[in-house]
Design a protein around this motif. Structure first.
Motif, PDB file in Angstrom:
ATOM      1  N   ALA A 171     -57.857  96.275  54.942  1.00 42.16           N
ATOM      2  CA  ALA A 171     -56.945  95.394  55.693  1.00 42.16           C
ATOM      3  C   ALA A 171     -57.410  95.367  57.140  1.00 42.16           C
ATOM      4  O   ALA A 171     -58.109  96.277  57.596  1.00 42.16           O
ATOM      5  CB  ALA A 171     -55.518  95.928  55.609  1.00 42.16           C
ATOM      6  N   PHE A 172     -57.002  94.310  57.843  1.00 36.65           N
ATOM      7  CA  PHE A 172     -57.346  94.149  59.269  1.00 36.65           C
ATOM      8  C   PHE A 172     -58.836  94.414  59.509  1.00 36.65           C
ATOM      9  O   PHE A 172     -59.213  95.207  60.391  1.00 36.65           O
ATOM     10  CB  PHE A 172     -56.515  95.104  60.138  1.00 36.65           C
ATOM     11  CG  PHE A 172     -55.032  94.999  59.941  1.00 36.65           C
ATOM     12  CD1 PHE A 172     -54.392  93.767  59.932  1.00 36.65           C
ATOM     13  CD2 PHE A 172     -54.248  96.134  59.752  1.00 36.65           C
ATOM     14  CE1 PHE A 172     -53.019  93.680  59.745  1.00 36.65           C
ATOM     15  CE2 PHE A 172     -52.883  96.054  59.575  1.00 36.65           C
ATOM     16  CZ  PHE A 172     -52.275  94.824  59.561  1.00 36.65           C
ATOM     17  N   SER A 173     -59.689  93.752  58.739  1.00 35.27           N
ATOM     18  CA  SER A 173     -61.125  94.028  58.872  1.00 35.27           C
ATOM     19  C   SER A 173     -61.949  92.793  58.511  1.00 35.27           C
ATOM     20  O   SER A 173     -61.463  91.885  57.826  1.00 35.27           O
ATOM     21  CB  SER A 173     -61.526  95.168  57.930  1.00 35.27           C
ATOM     22  OG  SER A 173     -61.371  94.747  56.588  1.00 35.27           O
ATOM     23  N   VAL A 174     -63.183  92.810  58.959  1.00 37.03           N
ATOM     24  CA  VAL A 174     -64.131  91.754  58.575  1.00 37.03           C
ATOM     25  C   VAL A 174     -64.382  91.834  57.067  1.00 37.03           C
ATOM     26  O   VAL A 174     -64.490  90.805  56.381  1.00 37.03           O
ATOM     27  CB  VAL A 174     -65.452  91.904  59.370  1.00 37.03           C
ATOM     28  CG1 VAL A 174     -66.524  90.960  58.839  1.00 37.03           C
ATOM     29  CG2 VAL A 174     -65.201  91.655  60.852  1.00 37.03           C
ATOM     30  N   ASP A 175     -64.465  93.061  56.532  1.00 35.23           N
ATOM     31  CA  ASP A 175     -64.671  93.229  55.089  1.00 35.23           C
ATOM     32  C   ASP A 175     -63.587  92.494  54.296  1.00 35.23           C
ATOM     33  O   ASP A 175     -63.884  91.785  53.318  1.00 35.23           O
ATOM     34  CB  ASP A 175     -64.623  94.721  54.706  1.00 35.23           C
ATOM     35  CG  ASP A 175     -65.894  95.462  55.125  1.00 35.23           C
ATOM     36  OD1 ASP A 175     -66.841  94.795  55.579  1.00 35.23           O
ATOM     37  OD2 ASP A 175     -65.917  96.699  54.998  1.00 35.23           O
ATOM     38  N   ILE A 190     -53.914 102.984  56.803  1.00 43.90           N
ATOM     39  CA  ILE A 190     -55.218 103.614  57.087  1.00 43.90           C
ATOM     40  C   ILE A 190     -56.116 102.665  57.889  1.00 43.90           C
ATOM     41  O   ILE A 190     -56.937 103.110  58.700  1.00 43.90           O
ATOM     42  CB  ILE A 190     -55.896 104.110  55.781  1.00 43.90           C
ATOM     43  CG1 ILE A 190     -57.051 105.058  56.131  1.00 43.90           C
ATOM     44  CG2 ILE A 190     -56.344 102.968  54.884  1.00 43.90           C
ATOM     45  CD1 ILE A 190     -57.563 105.872  54.969  1.00 43.90           C
ATOM     46  N   ALA A 191     -55.899 101.359  57.702  1.00 44.56           N
ATOM     47  CA  ALA A 191     -56.677 100.392  58.495  1.00 44.56           C
ATOM     48  C   ALA A 191     -56.291 100.480  59.975  1.00 44.56           C
ATOM     49  O   ALA A 191     -57.162 100.446  60.861  1.00 44.56           O
ATOM     50  CB  ALA A 191     -56.434  98.978  57.968  1.00 44.56           C
ATOM     51  N   LEU A 192     -54.984 100.604  60.222  1.00 44.57           N
ATOM     52  CA  LEU A 192     -54.545 100.729  61.618  1.00 44.57           C
ATOM     53  C   LEU A 192     -55.042 102.039  62.234  1.00 44.57           C
ATOM     54  O   LEU A 192     -55.377 102.095  63.419  1.00 44.57           O
ATOM     55  CB  LEU A 192     -53.011 100.646  61.702  1.00 44.57           C
ATOM     56  CG  LEU A 192     -52.434  99.246  61.476  1.00 44.57           C
ATOM     57  CD1 LEU A 192     -50.918  99.312  61.348  1.00 44.57           C
ATOM     58  CD2 LEU A 192     -52.819  98.311  62.624  1.00 44.57           C
ATOM     59  N   ARG A 203     -62.616  96.356  45.342  1.00 41.16           N
ATOM     60  CA  ARG A 203     -61.268  95.871  45.632  1.00 41.16           C
ATOM     61  C   ARG A 203     -60.222  96.825  45.046  1.00 41.16           C
ATOM     62  O   ARG A 203     -60.430  97.393  43.970  1.00 41.16           O
ATOM     63  CB  ARG A 203     -61.078  94.483  45.001  1.00 41.16           C
ATOM     64  CG  ARG A 203     -59.661  93.949  45.122  1.00 41.16           C
ATOM     65  CD  ARG A 203     -59.478  92.747  44.233  1.00 41.16           C
ATOM     66  NE  ARG A 203     -60.103  91.560  44.807  1.00 41.16           N
ATOM     67  CZ  ARG A 203     -59.507  90.781  45.722  1.00 41.16           C
ATOM     68  NH1 ARG A 203     -58.301  91.065  46.143  1.00 41.16           N
ATOM     69  NH2 ARG A 203     -60.115  89.724  46.186  1.00 41.16           N
ATOM     70  N   ILE A 204     -59.144  97.000  45.755  1.00 39.95           N
ATOM     71  CA  ILE A 204     -58.000  97.766  45.240  1.00 39.95           C
ATOM     72  C   ILE A 204     -56.826  96.794  45.215  1.00 39.95           C
ATOM     73  O   ILE A 204     -56.422  96.275  46.264  1.00 39.95           O
ATOM     74  CB  ILE A 204     -57.704  98.990  46.146  1.00 39.95           C
ATOM     75  CG1 ILE A 204     -58.916  99.949  46.110  1.00 39.95           C
ATOM     76  CG2 ILE A 204     -56.433  99.711  45.689  1.00 39.95           C
ATOM     77  CD1 ILE A 204     -58.871 101.060  47.148  1.00 39.95           C
ATOM     78  N   GLU A 205     -56.311  96.517  44.004  1.00 38.21           N
ATOM     79  CA  GLU A 205     -55.313  95.456  43.832  1.00 38.21           C
ATOM     80  C   GLU A 205     -53.982  95.784  44.517  1.00 38.21           C
ATOM     81  O   GLU A 205     -53.425  94.954  45.216  1.00 38.21           O
ATOM     82  CB  GLU A 205     -55.070  95.195  42.336  1.00 38.21           C
ATOM     83  CG  GLU A 205     -56.259  94.584  41.608  1.00 38.21           C
ATOM     84  CD  GLU A 205     -56.620  93.199  42.129  1.00 38.21           C
ATOM     85  OE1 GLU A 205     -55.751  92.546  42.738  1.00 38.21           O
ATOM     86  OE2 GLU A 205     -57.790  92.776  41.958  1.00 38.21           O
TER      87      GLU A 205
END
Lengths: 310, 150
Positions: free
Chosen positions: A135-139, A18-20, A159-161
């Protein structure tokens, strides 16, 4: 019923997927806004009286002042950059989705509703409401450096583990569902229109192509009728094209049932858009560049493969 | 995040995207963004197309079509619809547009040969145009003509 609902919507998906998608959709919209910026600034050139508010722009009583419209466009580009980078996604992404919907609605309020960016806007809205920046983010980078902080959860979702989780899956599935609904609506418009099921005979499609080409011959600097002469020479060619288009559109939701059906749907629709581009010189860049169909694929796998090799 | 939140978003967005379907039975409702019912696929084209377009006439009487970029920014379809709309708004508005286009022509060195601009309505037979190569309109009406002043 509940089990079927959960199975359909809440399949676990890696955060990277989903980040991509966020990055791909965001980059598409960013290039759109940057490349069209000048034209959109002058969108009222033919006269303020050609304005008729569409979408969120229908809330306006009249056109915006040029300076304010320019500021709105710049704000939308800034928020778009934050969306791509995944900065405070939980707060900034919904703001971006609202502003983008307004900007594209306003841009469509000058005599013509263009249908090339409806799906991109809907996809951006879904990604804005989902945790698409783990993922793949400043956050993700800030959370990694600073550890658990409450303000990070507020700005960037908690956070999601698990690396793969249903919370990353529903947004991806919703993008697929919306994509198929949009195509079904286009198919339904054809068979509930004046031509009805006769649309499948191809003559209506030929007339639409010829109508568009005639206007382009008279109003477009590049013309547009070169392929239409050939269609008139071989009129039966459009019958299979019309039948396949109708079937693909009306049966689009079937693509949600199986991975291979999804591939078949995506490739077929991509080819259909390529045909539209060739015959009518109407480019659907979101579809032609494949961004519209990415949610149907495990797009993180090539990245994972590259990362494993390093 | 709970499954309830995700379920509500999924349901609301799916229903919202699906909602324009009701317009198939009520075509009076106009198109929108980003929710559309894709009305452009519904119609059947008439045999004869009425097309508003703009031409420039040179000193030696030659005529050439002036594309939408002379009066609109924002794409071909927008330029076409804006021209149609202006034509339907009456003579004063058409004269205003004609003068605006003539000014644009006057500013372009590539149009130095043009002395007059005309906004026309032509009636074209699509099948004869593309099937037989007869590209001249069966009827033409001039809405307005205006000189190019340099």
């Amino acid at each position: 019923m509940k089990a079927a609902w959960n199975r359909f919507w809440f399949r676990p998906v890696p955060a990277r997927r989903i980040a991509l998608l966020r990055i791909a959709v965001g980059l598409y919209l960013l290039q759109l806004q940057l490349s069209e910026h000048r034209a959109w600034l002058r969108v009222s050139r033919a006269g303020q009286d050609t304005f008729e508010g569409i979408g969120l722009a229908s809330l306006l009583s009249g056109p915006l002042d040029d300076g304010l419209w320019g500021a709105v466009l710049v704000s939308s580009i800034v928020l778009n950059v934050a969306f791509v980078l995944g900065i405070a996604h939980r707060v900034i992404a919904p703001l971006f989705a609202i502003l983008l919907t307004f900007v594209l609605g306003y841009r469509n309020s000058w005599g013509q509703v263009y249908h090339v960016n409806h799906l991109a806007c809907l996809h951006a809205t879904i990604l804005a409401l989902a945790p698409a920046a783990h993922a793949f983010s400043v956050d993700a980078w800030v959370r990694k450096r600073l550890g658990e902080r409450r303000w990070i959860d507020v700005l960037a979702w908690p956070r999601i583990e698990a690396a793969s989780d249903w919370r990353f899956g529903w947004g991806v599935q919703l993008m697929c569902v919306v994509t198929t609904i949009v195509y079904s609506l286009a198919g339904l418009a054809k068979v509930t229109g004046e031509a009805g099921w006769r649309w499948a005979l191809g003559s209506n499609l030929r007339d639409q192509i010829a109508y568009d080409a005639l206007y382009k011959e008279l109003l477009h600097p590049d013309g547009g009728g070169e392929w239409v002469w050939r269609i008139y020479a071989y009129p039966d060619l459009l019958i299979p094209a019309a039948v396949v288009t109708l079937l693909l559109e009306l049966l689009a939701p079937v693509a949600l049932l199986h991975r291979r059906l999804a591939w078949l749907f995506c490739i077929s629709m991509w080819l259909a858009h390529l045909g539209i581009d060739v015959l009518m010189t109407i480019l659907f860049p979101y579809q032609i560049f494949g961004v519209a169909y990415l949610s149907f694929f495990a797009i993180e796998r090539p990245i994972d493969w590259v990362l494993r090799r390093r | 995040m709970s499954k309830a939140y995700a379920s509500i978003v999924c349901l609301l967005i799916s229903l919202a995207v699906l909602s324009p379907v009701r317009r198939h039975w009520n075509p009076a409702i106009s198109d929108s963004f980003p929710l559309s019912w894709y009305p452009m696929f519904r119609g059947v084209r008439p045999d004869l197309e009425q097309v508003a377009y703009v031409v420039g006439r040179s000193r030696d009487g030659a005529i050439r079509v002036l594309p939408y970029t002379y009066w609109a920014s924002g794409g071909f379809n927008q330029g076409r619809n804006q021209l149609n709309r202006i034509v339907s708004q009456g003579r004063a508005r058409v004269e205003q547009l004609c003068e605006q286009i003539a000014e644009t022509v006057a500013d372009r060195s590539s149009d130095a040969d043009l002395v007059e601009v005309a906004i026309l309505m032509g009636e074209f037979d699509r099948d004869r145009y593309f099937g037989e190569g007869i590209v001249t309109p069966s009827q033409v009406r001039a809405f307005d003509t205006c000189p190019v002043i340099r």
